[in-house]
Design a protein around this motif. Structure first.
Motif, PDB file in Angstrom:
ATOM      1  N   GLU A 149       5.967  33.350   4.327  1.00 15.76           N
ATOM      2  CA  GLU A 149       5.987  34.548   5.148  1.00 15.76           C
ATOM      3  C   GLU A 149       5.580  34.181   6.564  1.00 15.76           C
ATOM      4  O   GLU A 149       4.395  34.033   6.878  1.00 15.76           O
ATOM      5  CB  GLU A 149       5.044  35.612   4.567  1.00 15.76           C
ATOM      6  N   SER A 179      10.051  35.966   4.448  1.00 16.68           N
ATOM      7  CA  SER A 179      10.253  36.702   5.695  1.00 16.68           C
ATOM      8  C   SER A 179      10.082  35.767   6.886  1.00 16.68           C
ATOM      9  O   SER A 179       9.346  34.776   6.818  1.00 16.68           O
ATOM     10  CB  SER A 179       9.268  37.873   5.808  1.00 16.68           C
ATOM     11  N   HIS A 180      10.804  36.080   7.963  1.00 15.41           N
ATOM     12  CA  HIS A 180      10.733  35.329   9.223  1.00 15.41           C
ATOM     13  C   HIS A 180      10.910  33.826   8.988  1.00 15.41           C
ATOM     14  O   HIS A 180      10.068  33.009   9.342  1.00 15.41           O
ATOM     15  CB  HIS A 180       9.403  35.596   9.935  1.00 15.41           C
ATOM     16  N   SER A 197      13.855  38.660   4.489  1.00 18.48           N
ATOM     17  CA  SER A 197      13.972  39.611   5.598  1.00 18.48           C
ATOM     18  C   SER A 197      13.655  38.911   6.908  1.00 18.48           C
ATOM     19  O   SER A 197      12.926  37.914   6.935  1.00 18.48           O
ATOM     20  CB  SER A 197      13.011  40.793   5.383  1.00 18.48           C
ATOM     21  N   GLU A 198      14.208  39.450   7.980  1.00 18.14           N
ATOM     22  CA  GLU A 198      13.983  38.892   9.316  1.00 18.14           C
ATOM     23  C   GLU A 198      14.254  37.387   9.337  1.00 18.14           C
ATOM     24  O   GLU A 198      13.457  36.599   9.826  1.00 18.14           O
ATOM     25  CB  GLU A 198      12.547  39.165   9.782  1.00 18.14           C
TER      26      GLU A 198
END
Length: 208
Positions: A149, A179-180, A197-198
């Motif tokens: 993350e 994420s990211h 995500s992202e």
């Protein structure tokens, strides 16, 4: 277990309880070596601790307990098939796993780069914000789970060693939620649910 660096060779012996280092006056020598910026290894409470700027760490099919590695710069290489309960890496340098590795619990990368040049079996692979994972193309990294993350300012890089030639991340069950991250040439397989995500998809990815 042997720690090799340019002019110093130090031998250690270890199995389940971790490597063993003769202490006593050696403690003062280690403190002096640390002051000079020279690599050294020690064990405390069944934890094998390595401080290094350039080292080759050879296990010789041994099984150890915990390994803490601080790589302040350059690269530390872990060679020979080895098994640990946990591994923790700090420092902005690179940790290269060059032979088969089993980590029963957690492999935690807090800073820098992790390079996996061979197949591994890892309970939990934990990547902190800002770190990079490079997996050898064509290899399978078998994970219990993956925790990655990142943040807007510190993305996590996950990529194959060869553009256009994917590496495989295999997770048998559960949910892998990233994420990211910046991902390139990584194939996610297994019965786990992979979500992200992202993310920035550089290309060559599948299963996400």
């Amino acid at each position: 277990l042997t720690l090799l660096f340019p002019t110093i060779i130090v031998g250690f012996i270890g199995q389940e309880s971790g490597a063993t280092l003769m202490m006593g006056v050696v403690e003062y020598a280690l403190l002096f070596l640390s002051y000079l910026g020279i690599s050294f290894i020690a064990t405390f409470f069944n934890t094998c601790v390595v401080y290094t700027t350039k080292v080759r760490f050879e296990g010789g099919d041994a099984t150890f307990y915990d390994l803490e590695v601080s790589v302040s710069g350059g690269e530390a290489d872990l060679r020979d098939p080895s098994s640990f309960r946990r591994i923790s890496k700090s420092g902005i340098g690179r940790l290269a796993i060059e032979d088969e590795l089993t980590v029963q619990d957690t492999l935690s990368i807090q800073q820098g780069t992790l390079a996996l040049a061979a197949a591994t079996t890892i309970g939990t692979l934990e990547l902190a914000p800002g770190v990079s994972l490079e997996a050898q193309s064509g290899t399978t990294q078998t994970l219990g789970t993956l925790i990655a993350e990142g943040t807007c300012g510190q993305t996590i890089g996950i990529e194959s060693s060869q553009p256009g030639q994917p590496a495989i991340l295999s997770v048998a069950s559960g949910v892998v939620a990233l994420s990211h991250c910046v991902i390139a040439d990584i194939s996610a397989v297994g019965d786990a649910t992979f979500t992200i995500s992202e993310a920035l998809d550089i290309g060559g990815n599948s299963g996400w």
